[in-house]
Scaffold this motif. Structure first.
Motif, PDB file in Angstrom:
ATOM      1  N   TYR A  81       0.824  -1.208   0.000  1.00  0.00           N
ATOM      2  CA  TYR A  81       0.000   0.000   0.000  1.00  0.00           C
ATOM      3  C   TYR A  81       0.862   1.264   0.000  1.00  0.00           C
ATOM      4  CZ  TYR A  81      -3.311   3.571   1.541  1.00  0.00           C
ATOM      5  OH  TYR A  81      -4.066   4.721   1.630  1.00  0.00           O
ATOM      6  N   SER A  82       1.824   1.327   0.915  1.00  0.00           N
ATOM      7  CA  SER A  82       2.618   2.545   1.072  1.00  0.00           C
ATOM      8  C   SER A  82       3.552   2.786  -0.113  1.00  0.00           C
ATOM      9  CB  SER A  82       3.435   2.475   2.366  1.00  0.00           C
ATOM     10  OG  SER A  82       2.585   2.525   3.495  1.00  0.00           O
ATOM     11  N   ILE A  83       4.162   1.729  -0.648  1.00  0.00           N
ATOM     12  CA  ILE A  83       5.060   1.914  -1.790  1.00  0.00           C
ATOM     13  C   ILE A  83       4.251   2.199  -3.052  1.00  0.00           C
ATOM     14  CG2 ILE A  83       6.808   0.814  -3.252  1.00  0.00           C
ATOM     15  CD1 ILE A  83       7.933  -0.556  -0.826  1.00  0.00           C
ATOM     16  N   PHE A  84       3.065   1.602  -3.162  1.00  0.00           N
ATOM     17  CA  PHE A  84       2.163   1.939  -4.268  1.00  0.00           C
ATOM     18  C   PHE A  84       1.797   3.419  -4.205  1.00  0.00           C
ATOM     19  CE2 PHE A  84      -1.999   2.482  -6.202  1.00  0.00           C
ATOM     20  CZ  PHE A  84      -1.893   1.771  -7.394  1.00  0.00           C
ATOM     21  N   LEU A  85       1.488   3.911  -3.014  1.00  0.00           N
ATOM     22  CA  LEU A  85       1.165   5.325  -2.832  1.00  0.00           C
ATOM     23  C   LEU A  85       2.357   6.205  -3.183  1.00  0.00           C
ATOM     24  CD1 LEU A  85      -0.799   7.525  -1.888  1.00  0.00           C
ATOM     25  CD2 LEU A  85      -0.068   7.077   0.465  1.00  0.00           C
ATOM     26  N   LYS A 108      11.300   9.841   1.880  1.00  0.00           N
ATOM     27  CA  LYS A 108      10.098  10.172   2.652  1.00  0.00           C
ATOM     28  C   LYS A 108       9.413   8.932   3.226  1.00  0.00           C
ATOM     29  CE  LYS A 108      10.674  14.448   1.283  1.00  0.00           C
ATOM     30  NZ  LYS A 108      11.167  15.492   2.214  1.00  0.00           N
ATOM     31  N   TYR A 109      10.195   7.898   3.529  1.00  0.00           N
ATOM     32  CA  TYR A 109       9.584   6.649   4.009  1.00  0.00           C
ATOM     33  C   TYR A 109       8.810   6.851   5.307  1.00  0.00           C
ATOM     34  CZ  TYR A 109      13.904   6.449   6.790  1.00  0.00           C
ATOM     35  OH  TYR A 109      14.937   6.742   7.642  1.00  0.00           O
ATOM     36  N   LYS A 110       9.262   7.760   6.155  1.00  0.00           N
ATOM     37  CA  LYS A 110       8.514   8.023   7.392  1.00  0.00           C
ATOM     38  C   LYS A 110       7.194   8.709   7.091  1.00  0.00           C
ATOM     39  CE  LYS A 110      12.502   8.283  10.513  1.00  0.00           C
ATOM     40  NZ  LYS A 110      13.268   9.132  11.446  1.00  0.00           N
ATOM     41  N   ASN A 111       7.203   9.662   6.159  1.00  0.00           N
ATOM     42  CA  ASN A 111       5.977  10.372   5.782  1.00  0.00           C
ATOM     43  C   ASN A 111       4.951   9.451   5.131  1.00  0.00           C
ATOM     44  OD1 ASN A 111       7.536  12.481   6.615  1.00  0.00           O
ATOM     45  ND2 ASN A 111       7.295  13.721   4.771  1.00  0.00           N
ATOM     46  N   LEU A 112       5.436   8.289   4.603  1.00  0.00           N
ATOM     47  CA  LEU A 112       4.554   7.364   3.895  1.00  0.00           C
ATOM     48  C   LEU A 112       4.316   6.082   4.682  1.00  0.00           C
ATOM     49  CD1 LEU A 112       6.188   7.947   0.420  1.00  0.00           C
ATOM     50  CD2 LEU A 112       3.762   8.327   0.905  1.00  0.00           C
ATOM     51  N   ALA A 113       4.825   6.028   5.921  1.00  0.00           N
ATOM     52  CA  ALA A 113       4.635   4.867   6.804  1.00  0.00           C
ATOM     53  C   ALA A 113       5.157   3.582   6.167  1.00  0.00           C
ATOM     54  CB  ALA A 113       3.168   4.717   7.197  1.00  0.00           C
ATOM     55  N   ILE A 114       6.322   3.674   5.518  1.00  0.00           N
ATOM     56  CA  ILE A 114       6.949   2.496   4.933  1.00  0.00           C
ATOM     57  C   ILE A 114       7.868   1.878   5.986  1.00  0.00           C
ATOM     58  CG2 ILE A 114       8.493   1.635   3.121  1.00  0.00           C
ATOM     59  CD1 ILE A 114       7.548   3.995   1.383  1.00  0.00           C
ATOM     60  N   GLN A 115       7.604   0.640   6.344  1.00  0.00           N
ATOM     61  CA  GLN A 115       8.439  -0.080   7.308  1.00  0.00           C
ATOM     62  C   GLN A 115       9.596  -0.712   6.550  1.00  0.00           C
ATOM     63  OE1 GLN A 115       5.924  -2.858   9.439  1.00  0.00           O
ATOM     64  NE2 GLN A 115       5.784  -1.461  11.158  1.00  0.00           N
ATOM     65  N   THR A 167      -4.622  10.905   5.654  1.00  0.00           N
ATOM     66  CA  THR A 167      -3.633  11.264   6.677  1.00  0.00           C
ATOM     67  C   THR A 167      -3.767  10.352   7.895  1.00  0.00           C
ATOM     68  OG1 THR A 167      -3.715  13.571   5.945  1.00  0.00           O
ATOM     69  CG2 THR A 167      -2.756  13.151   8.106  1.00  0.00           C
ATOM     70  N   PHE A 168      -4.989  10.037   8.280  1.00  0.00           N
ATOM     71  CA  PHE A 168      -5.223   9.144   9.422  1.00  0.00           C
ATOM     72  C   PHE A 168      -4.670   7.746   9.138  1.00  0.00           C
ATOM     73  CE2 PHE A 168      -7.940   6.112  11.761  1.00  0.00           C
ATOM     74  CZ  PHE A 168      -7.700   6.548  13.055  1.00  0.00           C
ATOM     75  N   ILE A 169      -4.874   7.269   7.921  1.00  0.00           N
ATOM     76  CA  ILE A 169      -4.355   5.944   7.549  1.00  0.00           C
ATOM     77  C   ILE A 169      -2.845   5.902   7.703  1.00  0.00           C
ATOM     78  CG2 ILE A 169      -3.976   4.357   5.612  1.00  0.00           C
ATOM     79  CD1 ILE A 169      -6.782   5.217   4.593  1.00  0.00           C
ATOM     80  N   ILE A 170      -2.172   6.931   7.203  1.00  0.00           N
ATOM     81  CA  ILE A 170      -0.701   6.950   7.215  1.00  0.00           C
ATOM     82  C   ILE A 170      -0.146   7.229   8.605  1.00  0.00           C
ATOM     83  CG2 ILE A 170       1.326   8.238   6.393  1.00  0.00           C
ATOM     84  CD1 ILE A 170       0.252   6.283   4.350  1.00  0.00           C
ATOM     85  N   VAL A 203      -0.563  -1.244  13.468  1.00  0.00           N
ATOM     86  CA  VAL A 203       0.051  -1.530  12.172  1.00  0.00           C
ATOM     87  C   VAL A 203       0.072  -3.013  11.834  1.00  0.00           C
ATOM     88  CG1 VAL A 203       2.445  -1.667  13.032  1.00  0.00           C
ATOM     89  CG2 VAL A 203       2.006  -0.942  10.684  1.00  0.00           C
ATOM     90  N   TRP A 204       0.211  -3.883  12.844  1.00  0.00           N
ATOM     91  CA  TRP A 204       0.268  -5.325  12.587  1.00  0.00           C
ATOM     92  C   TRP A 204      -1.003  -5.829  11.919  1.00  0.00           C
ATOM     93  CZ3 TRP A 204      -3.365  -8.689  14.571  1.00  0.00           C
ATOM     94  CH2 TRP A 204      -4.167  -8.188  15.591  1.00  0.00           C
ATOM     95  N   PHE A 205      -2.128  -5.152  12.204  1.00  0.00           N
ATOM     96  CA  PHE A 205      -3.408  -5.539  11.619  1.00  0.00           C
ATOM     97  C   PHE A 205      -3.717  -4.752  10.346  1.00  0.00           C
ATOM     98  CE2 PHE A 205      -8.018  -4.840  11.205  1.00  0.00           C
ATOM     99  CZ  PHE A 205      -8.442  -6.155  11.056  1.00  0.00           C
ATOM    100  N   PHE A 206      -3.508  -3.428  10.394  1.00  0.00           N
ATOM    101  CA  PHE A 206      -3.960  -2.588   9.293  1.00  0.00           C
ATOM    102  C   PHE A 206      -3.037  -2.587   8.082  1.00  0.00           C
ATOM    103  CE2 PHE A 206      -6.756  -0.841  12.565  1.00  0.00           C
ATOM    104  CZ  PHE A 206      -7.951  -0.796  11.850  1.00  0.00           C
ATOM    105  N   ARG A 207      -1.746  -2.886   8.254  1.00  0.00           N
ATOM    106  CA  ARG A 207      -0.888  -2.944   7.062  1.00  0.00           C
ATOM    107  C   ARG A 207      -1.351  -4.053   6.115  1.00  0.00           C
ATOM    108  NH1 ARG A 207       3.363  -0.395   5.746  1.00  0.00           N
ATOM    109  NH2 ARG A 207       3.824   0.270   7.876  1.00  0.00           N
TER     110      ARG A 207
END
Length: 342
Positions: free
Chosen positions: A57-61, A164-171, A281-284, A294-298
């Motif tokens: 999701y995050s890398i697609f975004l 910008k991995y932090k801004n995009l919630a990329i683990q 914004t809430f999702i990220i 995150v363990w559930f929603f990612r």
């Protein structure tokens, strides 16, 4: 290997940046390469594919934002306008859903086998680039789809992931970053980017420094003062991809993009856009960031975007409602091609 200091990395990045802008503009892309390069590392490449799927999701975004950013580059935008393949929402739908399919094939299939879906896809994209370059030259635009433009496009897929991995919630760990860099170095090589220009050639920190240089010296000025057709083309892209991302609208997406890229804040003019922006914004910042969520929603968000892409490809009902039944013809042709690939 001696690790370069931060100052040395910055100096090297500036030197490579000047090379790309000065020399890259006069050199076209090489034809599709068949053989993998000597420096190819299968283990790293496979790890890059796995990292993408973990952060789908995050890398697609990040890629979606990168795709919009690329439209701010005048030399690239000129070619897109000339080829007339994304000059209205339906044309954009056809172009960018095909782009998504191609990139997903690179991330999912065997790069070794020249008959694999990944390699056949790369061959098709390389053909598109050659055709666009020829059309641009015949139209008097000079050498387009050149090394510089290819590197700036390559940035659209990997640059924001590194910066910008932090801004995009990329683990992502450093090893994962190195794997993604190697993945895109390989893809760039196969699509005709020479090693001396390849954005992903070098150590992780050298590549990150070069990405930062490109962001600050090219993309920030281009986004703050975009070409006249930029807003229209972005609007077509966002409308065209509504069958996959139905809640997106121009204002909310651009505000979110500006936030990710740390650009001056954009204002929203309507409630719908505000709700969409707040949701994204809430999702990220919450669902994909807080450790107890995150363990559930990612996995949930990864599944959601994968399902949206699959539904659009297999049962394009929303696309048909938006663009008419002609989308069924388009998907039928695409499915025939995919069967031949198999």
């Amino acid at each position: 290997m001696t690790k370069l200091s931060k100052d040395n990395q910055t100096d090297l990045a500036k030197k490579r940046f000047r090379l790309i802008l000065k020399d890259g503009v006069n050199i076209g892309v090489d034809k599709m390469r068949v053989e993998l390069p000597q420096w190819f590392d299968e283990k790293l490449f496979l790890r890059g594919q796995k990292c993408f799927n973990t952060n789908f999701y995050s890398i697609f975004l990040a890629g979606f934002i990168g795709l919009v950013a690329v439209l701010s580059i005048p030399t690239i935008l000129d070619v897109l306008i000339l080829t007339n393949k994304s000059s209205n929402p339906y044309a954009a739908y056809k172009r960018y859903t095909e782009t998504i399919k191609h990139v997903l094939k690179w991330y999912h299939y065997d790069i070794h086998n020249i008959k694999s879906k990944s390699r056949k896809s790369l061959s098709i994209v390389s053909g598109f680039h050659c055709a666009a370059a020829k059309t641009s030259f015949n139209a008097g635009l000079g050498i387009r789809v050149n090394q510089k433009d290819m590197v700036l496009t390559q940035f659209g897929f990997i640059g924001l992931v590194l910066l910008k991995y932090k801004n995009l919630a990329i683990q992502i760990s450093e090893d994962d970053e190195m794997a993604l860099v190697h993945f895109w170095r390989t893809i760039g090589y196969l699509l005709g980017i020479k090693d001396e220009f390849n954005l992903c050639n070098g150590s992780l920190e050298e590549v990150r420094s070069l990405c930062a240089e490109i962001m600050s010296e090219v993309y920030v000025p281009s986004l703050e003062n975009p070409p006249p057709e930029f807003n229209n083309m972005v609007g077509y892209l966002i409308e065209g991809l509504k069958p996959i991302s139905p809640l997106n609208d121009f204002e909310s997406f651009m505000k979110f993009m500006w936030r990710v890229c740390d650009l001056p804040e954009r204002k929203l003019t309507n409630t719908r856009s505000q709700i969409t922006y707040n949701t994204q914004t809430f999702i990220i910042t919450v669902l994909l960031t807080k450790w107890w969520l995150v363990w559930f929603f990612r996995p949930v968000m990864n599944f959601q975007i994968k399902m949206a892409i699959w539904l659009n490809e297999s049962f394009p009902l929303f696309a048909a409602f938006k663009f008419g039944t002609k989308v069924f013809c388009m998907n039928s042709i695409s499915n025939v091609i995919n069967k031949k690939d198999n």
